[in-house]
Design an enzyme around this catalytic site. Structure first.
Site, PDB file in Angstrom:
ATOM      1  CE1 TYR A 248       0.034  34.732  40.290  1.00  0.00           C
ATOM      2  CE2 TYR A 248       2.415  34.877  39.993  1.00  0.00           C
ATOM      3  CZ  TYR A 248       1.148  34.727  39.466  1.00  0.00           C
ATOM      4  OH  TYR A 248       0.991  34.573  38.111  1.00  0.00           O
TER       5      TYR A 248
ATOM      6  CG  LEU B  55      -0.818  36.273  56.597  1.00  0.00           C
ATOM      7  CD1 LEU B  55      -2.107  36.604  57.380  1.00  0.00           C
ATOM      8  CD2 LEU B  55      -1.203  35.663  55.241  1.00  0.00           C
TER       9      LEU B  55
ATOM     10  CB  ALA C 169       0.189  36.588  51.410  1.00  0.00           C
TER      11      ALA C 169
ATOM     12  CG  PHE D  44       5.683  28.417  47.591  1.00  0.00           C
ATOM     13  CD1 PHE D  44       5.980  28.457  46.237  1.00  0.00           C
ATOM     14  CD2 PHE D  44       4.806  27.432  48.038  1.00  0.00           C
ATOM     15  CE1 PHE D  44       5.428  27.545  45.357  1.00  0.00           C
ATOM     16  CE2 PHE D  44       4.248  26.515  47.176  1.00  0.00           C
ATOM     17  CZ  PHE D  44       4.557  26.572  45.829  1.00  0.00           C
TER      18      PHE D  44
ATOM     19  CB  SER E 215      14.656  31.868  40.736  1.00  0.00           C
ATOM     20  OG  SER E 215      14.751  32.845  39.739  1.00  0.00           O
TER      21      SER E 215
ATOM     22  CE1 TYR F  52      13.796  36.000  45.302  1.00  0.00           C
ATOM     23  CE2 TYR F  52      14.690  36.144  43.075  1.00  0.00           C
ATOM     24  CZ  TYR F  52      13.783  35.604  43.959  1.00  0.00           C
ATOM     25  OH  TYR F  52      12.882  34.659  43.537  1.00  0.00           O
TER      26      TYR F  52
ATOM     27  CE  LYS G 214      14.194  32.203  45.598  1.00  0.00           C
ATOM     28  NZ  LYS G 214      13.229  31.629  46.530  1.00  0.00           N
TER      29      LYS G 214
ATOM     30  CG  ASN H 216       7.699  40.588  38.993  1.00  0.00           C
ATOM     31  OD1 ASN H 216       7.369  40.369  40.158  1.00  0.00           O
ATOM     32  ND2 ASN H 216       8.918  40.357  38.556  1.00  0.00           N
TER      33      ASN H 216
ATOM     34  NE  ARG I   4      13.625  38.372  31.895  1.00  0.00           N
ATOM     35  CZ  ARG I   4      14.598  39.037  31.266  1.00  0.00           C
ATOM     36  NH1 ARG I   4      14.913  38.736  30.014  1.00  0.00           N
ATOM     37  NH2 ARG I   4      15.264  40.005  31.875  1.00  0.00           N
TER      38      ARG I   4
ATOM     39  NE  ARG J  35      13.845  45.345  35.934  1.00  0.00           N
ATOM     40  CZ  ARG J  35      12.793  44.562  36.156  1.00  0.00           C
ATOM     41  NH1 ARG J  35      11.716  45.040  36.780  1.00  0.00           N
ATOM     42  NH2 ARG J  35      12.775  43.314  35.750  1.00  0.00           N
TER      43      ARG J  35
HETATM   44  P1  NAD Z   1       4.817  35.937  47.185  1.00  0.00           P
HETATM   45  O1  NAD Z   1       5.480  37.085  47.849  1.00  0.00           O
HETATM   46  O2  NAD Z   1       3.460  36.132  46.637  1.00  0.00           O
HETATM   47  O3  NAD Z   1       4.793  34.681  48.160  1.00  0.00           O
HETATM   48  C1  NAD Z   1       5.738  34.488  49.184  1.00  0.00           C
HETATM   49  C2  NAD Z   1       4.964  34.211  50.459  1.00  0.00           C
HETATM   50  O4  NAD Z   1       5.880  33.974  51.520  1.00  0.00           O
HETATM   51  C3  NAD Z   1       4.076  35.378  50.893  1.00  0.00           C
HETATM   52  O5  NAD Z   1       2.794  34.880  51.182  1.00  0.00           O
HETATM   53  C4  NAD Z   1       4.752  35.934  52.151  1.00  0.00           C
HETATM   54  O6  NAD Z   1       3.817  36.486  53.044  1.00  0.00           O
HETATM   55  C5  NAD Z   1       5.446  34.693  52.674  1.00  0.00           C
HETATM   56  N1  NAD Z   1       6.654  34.946  53.465  1.00  0.00           N
HETATM   57  C6  NAD Z   1       7.717  35.723  53.149  1.00  0.00           C
HETATM   58  N2  NAD Z   1       8.634  35.672  54.137  1.00  0.00           N
HETATM   59  C7  NAD Z   1       8.146  34.827  55.077  1.00  0.00           C
HETATM   60  C8  NAD Z   1       8.635  34.373  56.329  1.00  0.00           C
HETATM   61  N3  NAD Z   1       9.782  34.806  56.825  1.00  0.00           N
HETATM   62  N4  NAD Z   1       7.882  33.494  57.036  1.00  0.00           N
HETATM   63  C9  NAD Z   1       6.682  33.062  56.562  1.00  0.00           C
HETATM   64  N5  NAD Z   1       6.174  33.477  55.399  1.00  0.00           N
HETATM   65  C10 NAD Z   1       6.898  34.347  54.653  1.00  0.00           C
HETATM   66  O7  NAD Z   1       5.819  35.429  46.040  1.00  0.00           O
HETATM   67  P2  NAD Z   1       5.611  34.334  44.903  1.00  0.00           P
HETATM   68  O8  NAD Z   1       5.715  35.024  43.600  1.00  0.00           O
HETATM   69  O9  NAD Z   1       4.423  33.500  45.192  1.00  0.00           O
HETATM   70  O10 NAD Z   1       6.939  33.493  45.084  1.00  0.00           O
HETATM   71  C11 NAD Z   1       6.971  32.274  45.813  1.00  0.00           C
HETATM   72  C12 NAD Z   1       8.373  31.709  45.752  1.00  0.00           C
HETATM   73  O11 NAD Z   1       8.777  31.524  44.393  1.00  0.00           O
HETATM   74  C13 NAD Z   1       9.441  32.606  46.396  1.00  0.00           C
HETATM   75  O12 NAD Z   1      10.380  31.796  47.045  1.00  0.00           O
HETATM   76  C14 NAD Z   1      10.074  33.281  45.189  1.00  0.00           C
HETATM   77  O13 NAD Z   1      11.396  33.664  45.455  1.00  0.00           O
HETATM   78  C15 NAD Z   1      10.019  32.152  44.156  1.00  0.00           C
HETATM   79  N6  NAD Z   1      10.069  32.616  42.768  1.00  0.00           N
HETATM   80  C16 NAD Z   1       9.131  33.509  42.326  1.00  0.00           C
HETATM   81  C17 NAD Z   1       9.200  33.950  40.997  1.00  0.00           C
HETATM   82  C18 NAD Z   1       8.184  34.942  40.478  1.00  0.00           C
HETATM   83  O14 NAD Z   1       8.418  35.504  39.401  1.00  0.00           O
HETATM   84  N7  NAD Z   1       7.067  35.182  41.154  1.00  0.00           N
HETATM   85  C19 NAD Z   1      10.197  33.482  40.139  1.00  0.00           C
HETATM   86  C20 NAD Z   1      11.131  32.569  40.638  1.00  0.00           C
HETATM   87  C21 NAD Z   1      11.052  32.133  41.957  1.00  0.00           C
HETATM   88  N1  UFG Z   2       9.720  45.154  32.497  1.00  0.00           N
HETATM   89  C1  UFG Z   2       9.376  46.367  31.936  1.00  0.00           C
HETATM   90  N2  UFG Z   2       8.629  47.212  32.669  1.00  0.00           N
HETATM   91  C2  UFG Z   2       8.195  46.934  33.941  1.00  0.00           C
HETATM   92  C3  UFG Z   2       8.561  45.684  34.513  1.00  0.00           C
HETATM   93  C4  UFG Z   2       9.335  44.823  33.749  1.00  0.00           C
HETATM   94  O1  UFG Z   2       9.750  46.667  30.804  1.00  0.00           O
HETATM   95  O2  UFG Z   2       7.532  47.765  34.568  1.00  0.00           O
HETATM   96  C5  UFG Z   2      10.529  44.200  31.696  1.00  0.00           C
HETATM   97  C6  UFG Z   2      11.861  43.868  32.343  1.00  0.00           C
HETATM   98  O3  UFG Z   2      12.827  44.806  31.965  1.00  0.00           O
HETATM   99  C7  UFG Z   2      12.117  42.473  31.788  1.00  0.00           C
HETATM  100  C8  UFG Z   2      10.709  41.866  31.601  1.00  0.00           C
HETATM  101  O4  UFG Z   2       9.821  42.986  31.611  1.00  0.00           O
HETATM  102  O5  UFG Z   2      12.697  42.598  30.546  1.00  0.00           O
HETATM  103  C9  UFG Z   2      10.330  40.909  32.702  1.00  0.00           C
HETATM  104  O6  UFG Z   2      10.534  41.545  33.945  1.00  0.00           O
HETATM  105  P1  UFG Z   2      10.011  40.938  35.311  1.00  0.00           P
HETATM  106  O7  UFG Z   2      10.435  41.871  36.403  1.00  0.00           O
HETATM  107  O8  UFG Z   2       8.561  40.621  35.202  1.00  0.00           O
HETATM  108  O9  UFG Z   2      10.772  39.551  35.394  1.00  0.00           O
HETATM  109  P2  UFG Z   2      12.335  39.264  35.465  1.00  0.00           P
HETATM  110  O10 UFG Z   2      12.641  38.348  34.340  1.00  0.00           O
HETATM  111  O11 UFG Z   2      13.150  40.464  35.590  1.00  0.00           O
HETATM  112  O12 UFG Z   2      12.426  38.562  36.890  1.00  0.00           O
HETATM  113  C10 UFG Z   2      11.886  37.285  37.103  1.00  0.00           C
HETATM  114  C11 UFG Z   2      11.450  37.082  38.567  1.00  0.00           C
HETATM  115  C12 UFG Z   2      12.643  37.089  39.473  1.00  0.00           C
HETATM  116  C13 UFG Z   2      13.730  36.205  38.986  1.00  0.00           C
HETATM  117  C14 UFG Z   2      14.054  36.498  37.540  1.00  0.00           C
HETATM  118  C15 UFG Z   2      15.033  35.534  36.980  1.00  0.00           C
HETATM  119  O13 UFG Z   2      10.578  38.098  38.951  1.00  0.00           O
HETATM  120  O14 UFG Z   2      12.222  36.566  40.717  1.00  0.00           O
HETATM  121  O15 UFG Z   2      12.860  36.381  36.761  1.00  0.00           O
HETATM  122  O16 UFG Z   2      14.491  34.265  37.051  1.00  0.00           O
HETATM  123  F1  UFG Z   2      14.851  36.384  39.735  1.00  0.00           F
END
Ligand code: NAD
Ligand code: UFG
Length: 341
Positions: A11, A33, A36, A80, A124, A149, A153, A199, A231, A295
């Site tokens: 993503y 993948l 993804a 990532f 994060s 998780y 980090k 999420n 958030r 949650r």
């Molecule tokens: P995502 O799952 O869409 O992307 C992660 C990618 O890494 C995927 O394409 C997956 O196939 C690949 N991957 C996973 N394990 C692998 C491995 N062992 N080798 C090679 N590829 C691998 O997630 P995202 O939301 O794009 O998140 C990207 C980064 O940002 C992650 O490190 C995640 O922890 C961090 N992050 C995401 C959020 C969020 O809310 N999306 C918030 C904070 C931090």
């Molecule tokens: N929520 C709902 N219903 C759902 C999903 C989420 O009410 O079906 C609420 C959660 O309780 C929270 C808010 O929506 O209050 C946001 O939830 P997300 O799961 O979208 O996001 P979080 O803040 O819980 O988590 C995000 C990232 C994590 C990271 C965390 C702290 O997804 O990777 O922020 O940075 F660890």
């Protein structure tokens, strides 16, 4: 400049690859993948008119990583690749530590062997834990992570510090993301979770498109304005541009060594109910929802102090909440089943 992007088909990775290409960087994507679809890269190539070198590989596989580093002259790595389902990480902690921590250490070892020293890490807001007061600032101590998780980090941030202390050429930027949502304004790339979304935004979007019946709102008895969690949601294209700013910052500051952390957020928090309301305006329909128990592990409210990124990286989130909703809806309604398999 050639940048290796691990997890670049995911993503945030795919949106960042698009921004990098639009800023004339050469990109190699390394992704197993597991969460993804290669279609994301094809679409990024179509949108930019530029080619990406794609390698299907795992960061735990040192032999394949070594091959990539021998084949390409890499200037910097944006990392990532990780597993990111917070709930799942509590039931499968070893899988998360293997993939996220061990995988990152592998990658760093190969980088050191090939004398590649510039590293940008997807951290994060979760590293602040529940102990710090909001808004979170980079000067605060890292908190007690509430999940494996989150702990992965925290551990990686610590490993980066130790590596920088031991090797004066190593330079790392930890980008601490708040809550990325939205999609590229074309509606061609976006978030495509496998199975039931964890999420909020992907869940809301799947309810709107008729894929799921009703959204559960986890908790309406928090000490926030409307009782639901708050958030700091930021547009994924703003986040993508944050990575370009970080690469440029490293390039410009050639004398910098060590590790620097930056919050990437808007500095404003909004509630779950406000998100539902904003999404209803974007998709012009009601989102069925019901209140459910809190949650486990959710904090009531957190948001960023994003001044440091603004002052030092020259970065600021510019897209507002209605744009985040409109772009999410465009992606979801154009691709109701996500990327084709
Ligand atoms: P995502 O799952 O869409 O992307 C992660 C990618 O890494 C995927 O394409 C997956 O196939 C690949 N991957 C996973 N394990 C692998 C491995 N062992 N080798 C090679 N590829 C691998 O997630 P995202 O939301 O794009 O998140 C990207 C980064 O940002 C992650 O490190 C995640 O922890 C961090 N992050 C995401 C959020 C969020 O809310 N999306 C918030 C904070 C931090
Ligand atoms: N929520 C709902 N219903 C759902 C999903 C989420 O009410 O079906 C609420 C959660 O309780 C929270 C808010 O929506 O209050 C946001 O939830 P997300 O799961 O979208 O996001 P979080 O803040 O819980 O988590 C995000 C990232 C994590 C990271 C965390 C702290 O997804 O990777 O922020 O940075 F660890």
């Amino acid at each position: 400049m050639k940048i290796l992007v691990t997890g670049g088909a995911g993503y945030i990775g795919s949106h960042t690859v698009l921004s990098l290409l639009n800023n004339d960087f050469d990109v190699i994507v390394y992704d197993n993948l597991s969460n993804a679809n290669i279609e994301s890269i094809r679409r990024v190539e179509n949108l930019t008119g530029k080619k990406v070198s794609f390698i299907k590989g795992d960061i735990q596989d040192k032999a394949t990583l070594t091959k990539v580093f021998s084949e390409f002259v890499i200037d910097a790595v944006i990392h990532f690749a990780a597993l990111k389902a917070v709930g799942e990480s509590s039931t499968l902690p070893l899988k998360y530590y293997q993939n996220n921590v061990h995988g990152t250490l592998n990658l760093l070892e190969v980088m050191m062997a090939f004398r590649v020293y510039d590293f940008i890490f997807s951290s994060s807001a979760t590293v602040y834990g529940g102990e710090n007061v909001v808004p979170y600032e980079e000067t605060m101590p890292l908190g007690e992570a509430s999940s494996p998780y989150g702990a992965s980090k925290v551990m990686i941030e610590r490993a980066l510090k130790d590596l920088a202390q031991a090797n004066s050429e190593f330079r790392a930027v930890c980008l601490r993301y708040f809550n990325p949502i939205g999609a590229h304004e074309s509606g061609d790339i976006g978030e495509d979770p496998k199975g039931i979304p964890n999420n909020l935004l992907p869940y809301v979007a799947q309810v709107a498109v008729g894929k799921r019946e009703s959204l559960q709102v986890f908790g309406n008895d928090y000490s926030t304005q409307d009782g639901t969690c708050e958030r700091d949601y930021l547009h994924v294209m703003d986040l993508a541009e944050g990575h370009v700013s970080a690469v440029n910052w490293l390039k410009k500051n050639s004398s910098f060594t060590g590790v620097e952390a930056f919050n990437l957020g808007t500095g404003r928090a909004i509630s779950v109910l406000e998100i539902i309301n904003a999404f209803e305006q974007a998709c012009q329909q009601k989102i069925p929802y019901h209140f459910a128990p809190r949650r486990y592990g959710d904090l009531p409210a957190f948001w960023a102090n994003a001044e440091k990124a603004n002052k030092q990286l020259g970065w600021k989130a510019t897209r507002n909440i209605s744009q985040m909703m409109a772009d999410t809806w465009r992606w979801q309604s154009n691709n109701p089943q996500g990327y084709p398999n």
